[in-house]
Design an enzyme around this catalytic site. Structure first.
Site, PDB file in Angstrom:
ATOM      1  N   ASP A 183       0.840  -1.190   0.000  1.00 53.16           N
ATOM      2  CA  ASP A 183       0.000   0.000   0.000  1.00 53.16           C
ATOM      3  C   ASP A 183       0.881   1.248   0.000  1.00 53.16           C
ATOM      4  O   ASP A 183       1.747   1.394  -0.868  1.00 53.16           O
ATOM      5  CB  ASP A 183      -0.989  -0.031   1.177  1.00 53.16           C
ATOM      6  CG  ASP A 183      -2.152   0.938   0.968  1.00 53.16           C
ATOM      7  OD1 ASP A 183      -2.003   2.111   1.354  1.00 53.16           O
ATOM      8  OD2 ASP A 183      -3.183   0.533   0.417  1.00 53.16           O
ATOM      9  N   TYR A 227     -12.128   8.010  -1.534  1.00 51.01           N
ATOM     10  CA  TYR A 227     -11.799   7.917  -0.108  1.00 51.01           C
ATOM     11  C   TYR A 227     -10.570   8.743   0.247  1.00 51.01           C
ATOM     12  O   TYR A 227     -10.439   9.247   1.369  1.00 51.01           O
ATOM     13  CB  TYR A 227     -11.580   6.448   0.297  1.00 51.01           C
ATOM     14  CG  TYR A 227     -10.306   5.843  -0.237  1.00 51.01           C
ATOM     15  CD1 TYR A 227      -9.152   5.800   0.526  1.00 51.01           C
ATOM     16  CD2 TYR A 227     -10.257   5.306  -1.528  1.00 51.01           C
ATOM     17  CE1 TYR A 227      -7.978   5.249   0.033  1.00 51.01           C
ATOM     18  CE2 TYR A 227      -9.096   4.753  -2.028  1.00 51.01           C
ATOM     19  CZ  TYR A 227      -7.956   4.732  -1.249  1.00 51.01           C
ATOM     20  OH  TYR A 227      -6.795   4.196  -1.750  1.00 51.01           O
ATOM     21  N   TYR A 264      -1.911  10.603   3.423  1.00 52.70           N
ATOM     22  CA  TYR A 264      -2.686  10.926   2.220  1.00 52.70           C
ATOM     23  C   TYR A 264      -2.701  12.427   1.912  1.00 52.70           C
ATOM     24  O   TYR A 264      -3.250  12.832   0.885  1.00 52.70           O
ATOM     25  CB  TYR A 264      -4.134  10.448   2.401  1.00 52.70           C
ATOM     26  CG  TYR A 264      -4.297   8.957   2.394  1.00 52.70           C
ATOM     27  CD1 TYR A 264      -4.579   8.257   1.228  1.00 52.70           C
ATOM     28  CD2 TYR A 264      -4.163   8.223   3.577  1.00 52.70           C
ATOM     29  CE1 TYR A 264      -4.731   6.876   1.230  1.00 52.70           C
ATOM     30  CE2 TYR A 264      -4.312   6.842   3.588  1.00 52.70           C
ATOM     31  CZ  TYR A 264      -4.585   6.174   2.412  1.00 52.70           C
ATOM     32  OH  TYR A 264      -4.722   4.813   2.419  1.00 52.70           O
ATOM     33  N   HIS A 278      -7.032  -6.895  -0.956  1.00 48.88           N
ATOM     34  CA  HIS A 278      -5.976  -5.942  -0.625  1.00 48.88           C
ATOM     35  C   HIS A 278      -5.090  -6.418   0.527  1.00 48.88           C
ATOM     36  O   HIS A 278      -3.901  -6.114   0.559  1.00 48.88           O
ATOM     37  CB  HIS A 278      -6.612  -4.598  -0.269  1.00 48.88           C
ATOM     38  CG  HIS A 278      -5.617  -3.507  -0.034  1.00 48.88           C
ATOM     39  ND1 HIS A 278      -4.811  -3.011  -1.035  1.00 48.88           N
ATOM     40  CD2 HIS A 278      -5.288  -2.822   1.095  1.00 48.88           C
ATOM     41  CE1 HIS A 278      -4.033  -2.061  -0.536  1.00 48.88           C
ATOM     42  NE2 HIS A 278      -4.293  -1.931   0.753  1.00 48.88           N
TER      43      HIS A 278
END
Length: 312
Positions: A61, A111, A207, A272
Site C-alpha cells: 500500500d 476515499y 494521504y 488488498h
C-alpha cells in the site's frame, strides 16, 4: 507479520519498522511531517542505525509507494525493491494535486479526498476496534453485515454524512473477518498499537502530501538528471487478483516500461490484505491441499529474494 518468520527462517535479516504515525514511532500532528522526503530520510536513518550499507526494501500500500520513491531517491542504498498491490507510478511533470481534486471525487479514489478531513479522523477514532473490523476484510467478507447500497456510494457523497466505515449500520455489530484478523487477541493488539500512537490521524496524514511528495520526487529526478524515469534495481511486484483499488491491470498500464528488471506475481482470489489473508486458493486437483493467500505471497517473496538476480 505472516512473512517475518518464514523470511527469517530462510536466513534473511528482517526488519519491520513502525513508520511515522504507527505503533511505537512518533506521530506528529502536522500533515507536512509525513511527506516522502521525511519518510525516506527515516529509512536512511534506520539503515545507519543498523550499520547496513544497503538493503532490499519491500512495502505494501503506502509502503509500496514509499519504496518505489526510495529506490529512485537513494539508489545506492536500495539494492532491490518490491511492492505488494502498489505499482510504480511515474512522477508527472505537473502538480498532480489539482488534477486529483478535480477527478478523484466519485471514483474509487474518492476515499483519499475524504481522508483530507478531520471528519475522517474522528469517524475512525470513535471506535478503533470497529474500524479495524470494518477495514480488515477479505473479498468474501467485504459485504457481510454492510448496507450494500450505501457501500456503493463514494465516502464524500454519502448521506446524511460522509464516511468511510459508515456503510455498517450504526449500533450494529461488525463481525471480525477471521481470515485476516485471526482472533480477538490479534485485534486487541492492533487497537492497543493504534492508541499508543494517538489514533488514526498519523496514517491518514500520509494521504495529505500528494503535492509535497510530487515536489520531492521532481527534485530527485532533476538531481539525477534522468531523461527517462527508471527503477533500475531488481524489482518485484505482487498483485492481488481481487484488489478493487490497486488492480493488477495497473502494472501493465503504468509500470512495465519503466521497471526493466521486473519480476511479477499475482495471488488470484486475494484482496488488498493479501499478506494477511488465510483464505485459500483452490487448486484444480481436488486432492491437493489449498494454499492460504498469505503463504502464496510469501513463497513469491522468498523465490525472488533467493534468486541469483537478487541474492548476490
Amino acid at each position: 507479520r505472516r512473512q517475518l518468520g518464514p523470511l527469517a527462517a530462510a536466513g534473511f535479516r528482517v526488519v519491520a519498522p513502525d513508520c511515522r504515525g504507527y505503533g511505537g514511532t512518533s506521530a506528529p500532528t502536522e500533515d507536512s511531517a509525513y511527506s516522502h522526503e521525511f519518510l525516506c530520510d527515516d529509512m536512511m536513518c534506520l539503515l545507519d542505525h543498523l550499520s547496513v550499507a544497503s538493503a532490499v526494501f519491500i512495502g505494501h500500500d503506502w509502503g509500496g509507494t514509499l519504496v518505489w520513491n526510495l529506490a529512485q531517491a537513494f539508489p545506492g542504498r536500495v539494492c532491490a525493491v518490491g511492492a505488494v498491490c502498489t505499482p510504480f507510478l511515474l512522477t508527472p511533470k505537473d502538480d498532480p494535486w489539482a488534477k486529483m481534486q478535480q477527478k478523484a471525487p466519485g471514483t474509487r479514489f474518492d476515499y483519499q479526498m475524504y481522508f483530507q478531513s478531520q471528519a475522517a479522523i474522528d469517524e475512525m477514532d470513535a471506535d478503533p476496534s470497529r474500524t479495524f473490523r470494518a477495514i480488515f476484510r477479505s473479498p468474501t467478507m467485504a459485504l457481510h453485515g454492510a448496507d450494500k447500497e450505501l457501500m456503493k456510494v463514494p465516502p464524500t457523497m454519502r448521506k446524511p454524512r460522509p464516511g468511510f466505515v459508515n456503510h455498517f449500520p450504526e449500533g450494529s455489530e461488525v463481525a471480525r473477518d477471521g481470515s485476516v484478523l485471526l482472533d480477538e487477541m490479534e485485534l486487541e493488539y492492533y487497537v492497543a498499537q493504534n492508541r499508543r500512537c494517538g489514533g488514526f490521524h498519523g496514517g491518514l496524514r500520509w494521504y495529505r502530501n500528494v503535492r509535497a511528495n510530487w515536489q520531492f520526487m521532481r527534485k530527485i529526478l532533476e538531481r539525477r538528471g534522468s531523461a527517462k524515469q527508471l527503477v533500475e534495481q531488481e524489482a518485484l511486484m505482487i498483485t492481488a487478483g481481487l484488489d478493487t483499488v490497486l488492480t493488477p491491470e495497473m502494472v501493465d498500464k503504468y509500470m512495465v516500461p519503466y521497471v526493466p528488471n521486473l519480476t511479477r506475481g499475482n495471488v488470484e482470489g486475494a484482496g488488498h490484505w493479501v499478506l494477511q489473508e488465510s483464505s485459500s486458493v483452490h487448486t484444480p486437483n481436488a486432492e491437493a491441499p489449498s494454499v492460504p493467500h498469505h503463504a502464496r505471497a510469501t513463497a513469491m517473496l522468498l523465490a525472488w529474494l533467493q534468486s541469483p538476480r537478487v541474492l548476490r
